[in-house]
Design an enzyme around this catalytic site. Sequence first.
Site, mmCIF file in Angstrom:
data_model
loop_
_atom_site.group_PDB
_atom_site.id
_atom_site.type_symbol
_atom_site.label_atom_id
_atom_site.label_comp_id
_atom_site.label_asym_id
_atom_site.label_seq_id
_atom_site.Cartn_x
_atom_site.Cartn_y
_atom_site.Cartn_z
ATOM 1 N N ASN A 14 -5.103 6.212 -1.534
ATOM 2 C CA ASN A 14 -4.494 6.510 -0.531
ATOM 3 C C ASN A 14 -4.149 7.803 -0.565
ATOM 4 O O ASN A 14 -3.445 8.870 0.526
ATOM 5 C CB ASN A 14 -3.455 5.412 0.134
ATOM 6 N N SER A 36 1.244 -0.840 0.301
ATOM 7 C CA SER A 36 0.158 -0.079 0.141
ATOM 8 C C SER A 36 0.786 1.521 0.150
ATOM 9 O O SER A 36 0.529 2.650 -0.964
ATOM 10 C CB SER A 36 -1.047 0.145 1.612
HETATM 11 P P1 NAI Z 1 -1.775 -9.854 7.204
HETATM 12 O O1 NAI Z 1 -0.855 -9.341 8.655
HETATM 13 O O2 NAI Z 1 -3.193 -9.987 7.662
HETATM 14 O O3 NAI Z 1 -1.164 -10.785 6.734
HETATM 15 C C1 NAI Z 1 0.094 -11.004 6.190
HETATM 16 C C2 NAI Z 1 0.909 -12.612 6.336
HETATM 17 O O4 NAI Z 1 2.099 -13.022 5.500
HETATM 18 C C3 NAI Z 1 0.694 -13.306 7.508
HETATM 19 O O5 NAI Z 1 -0.476 -14.161 7.615
HETATM 20 C C4 NAI Z 1 2.053 -14.002 7.673
HETATM 21 O O6 NAI Z 1 2.521 -14.231 8.424
HETATM 22 C C5 NAI Z 1 2.700 -13.671 6.088
HETATM 23 N N1 NAI Z 1 4.263 -13.314 6.013
HETATM 24 C C6 NAI Z 1 5.251 -12.063 6.929
HETATM 25 N N2 NAI Z 1 6.317 -12.636 6.125
HETATM 26 C C7 NAI Z 1 5.978 -13.579 5.864
HETATM 27 C C8 NAI Z 1 7.069 -14.220 4.460
HETATM 28 N N3 NAI Z 1 8.247 -13.805 5.228
HETATM 29 N N4 NAI Z 1 6.656 -14.775 3.578
HETATM 30 C C9 NAI Z 1 5.571 -15.851 3.800
HETATM 31 N N5 NAI Z 1 4.701 -14.855 4.734
HETATM 32 C C10 NAI Z 1 4.976 -13.883 5.258
HETATM 33 O O7 NAI Z 1 -1.606 -8.772 6.839
HETATM 34 P P2 NAI Z 1 -2.403 -8.262 5.494
HETATM 35 O O8 NAI Z 1 -2.841 -6.790 5.925
HETATM 36 O O9 NAI Z 1 -2.957 -8.763 4.327
HETATM 37 O O10 NAI Z 1 -1.380 -7.007 4.407
HETATM 38 C C11 NAI Z 1 -0.388 -7.659 3.945
HETATM 39 C C12 NAI Z 1 -0.036 -6.614 2.617
HETATM 40 O O11 NAI Z 1 -0.601 -6.143 1.688
HETATM 41 C C13 NAI Z 1 1.216 -5.144 2.611
HETATM 42 O O12 NAI Z 1 2.128 -5.192 2.136
HETATM 43 C C14 NAI Z 1 -0.233 -4.631 2.983
HETATM 44 O O13 NAI Z 1 0.315 -3.166 2.866
HETATM 45 C C15 NAI Z 1 -0.767 -4.756 1.685
HETATM 46 N N6 NAI Z 1 -2.437 -4.497 1.737
HETATM 47 C C16 NAI Z 1 -2.843 -4.255 2.882
HETATM 48 C C17 NAI Z 1 -4.667 -3.687 2.802
HETATM 49 C C18 NAI Z 1 -5.255 -4.061 4.065
HETATM 50 O O14 NAI Z 1 -6.364 -3.416 4.619
HETATM 51 N N7 NAI Z 1 -5.356 -5.037 4.846
HETATM 52 C C19 NAI Z 1 -5.527 -3.454 1.397
HETATM 53 C C20 NAI Z 1 -4.060 -3.257 0.292
HETATM 54 C C21 NAI Z 1 -3.232 -4.145 0.652
#
Ligand code: NAI
Length: 391
Positions: free
Chosen positions: A187, A116
């Site tokens: 954003n 993001s």
């Molecule tokens: P989240 O915390 O729900 O999920 C992240 C996942 O990545 C976790 O399950 C974690 O175990 C896994 N993870 C962490 N390090 C890892 C690695 N080295 N290898 C493999 N898996 C790994 O996070 P979320 O909210 O899904 O966000 C993920 C990405 O998407 C971020 O870059 C965020 O900025 C972006 N994003 C998030 C939005 C939101 O509303 N939550 C909207 C749009 C983009």
Amino acid sequence: MNVGIIGSGTMGSGIAQVAATAGCSVELYDTNQAALDKAKASLEKILNRLIEKGRIDAEEKNRIQSNIRYVDSLKALADSNLTIEAIVENIDIKKKVFSELESYVADDCIIASNTSSLSIASIASSLQKPERCIGIHFFNPAPLMKLVEVIPAVQTSKAVLDKSVETIKSWKKTVAVAKDTPGFIVNRVARPFYGEALRIYEEGIADFETIDHSLKTLGGFRMGPFELMDFIGNDVNYTVTETVFTAFYFDPRYKPSFTQKRLSEAGYLGRKFGKGYYDYDQNGKIINTCHPELDSGSREDLAQTIFDRVLVMLINEAADALFLNIASAEDIDNAMTKGVNYPKGLLAWADEKGIDWCVVKLDELYNEYHEDRYRCSPLLRKMNKENKTFF
Ligand code: NAI
């Protein structure tokens, strides 16, 4: 098409559902087994709900589920044609994962990030072939939100951009192509919805309820800014604002608010935590608000003033994004209606209100405050002189 998804959290699991529904073969990878288990269980629940609502049948559920494999090794993504990373928002960790991933996948595999806030150019620099890297930014919840921002970095090849756009469109999403700049489209353009509302509150012009009420009733926004910040989480929303502010070299237009910072520091993070700008009951319903009475003349004027001020600041931000070639006018309007459910595209709204109205309102604010935050976009000024509209 084989799609590899890295990270099975909120976004990764949603993107996996979208790709699997579109008929792709998906490898969903996470380092955390519990996250993989949770993603699998939550998909089961979502698909059962879709069956109950009559949107899909049991056969379709099986088809979607059998298109996804939950894997605990990055190597399992080796046959991917496209990978989308949705792990923790940390540039060093992302770069490390990208560099390892590149050693497994074929030369023509597109390597995308769902970030993001990070620069795609910076993430791409971790690859031997940075031209294959691109931003593919979904909105939460990915299966429901129509918009996907596609962000080519300076290194990205035209072929990779074209293929990415074509693929995401084939997943029945609306694509908005954005320049690799902080906040991309949504954003960035949405900042005044929060920032100007907070500023109005801080000046003592109106309370949270009155501001929310005026944006909802006069603007048709589904949620007012304070309800929405409570919904998103004040910590998350504050961090995005601060990141955008810093990334724009402290442009005062994006300045964060102490009100939100203090709330966030106090742990009043919003709806999920029972307290934010509002207090919430166990079901997430707002309690203890006095519904503002806006029927008397002066209250109506106040509501109009609040709405006009927030709207014109949003329009100015959208116009400036077009002025700086962040995206096309169509994509900017689609981004706001399909990514954050705005009732109208902001540039279409500007046409409706009149470009002269926008310029006059912005100049009134600038004359009152003498702050750079209220500078009118040169594009609006030029269009006003030339009597032009956006569409
Ligand atoms: P989240 O915390 O729900 O999920 C992240 C996942 O990545 C976790 O399950 C974690 O175990 C896994 N993870 C962490 N390090 C890892 C690695 N080295 N290898 C493999 N898996 C790994 O996070 P979320 O909210 O899904 O966000 C993920 C990405 O998407 C971020 O870059 C965020 O900025 C972006 N994003 C998030 C939005 C939101 O509303 N939550 C909207 C749009 C983009």
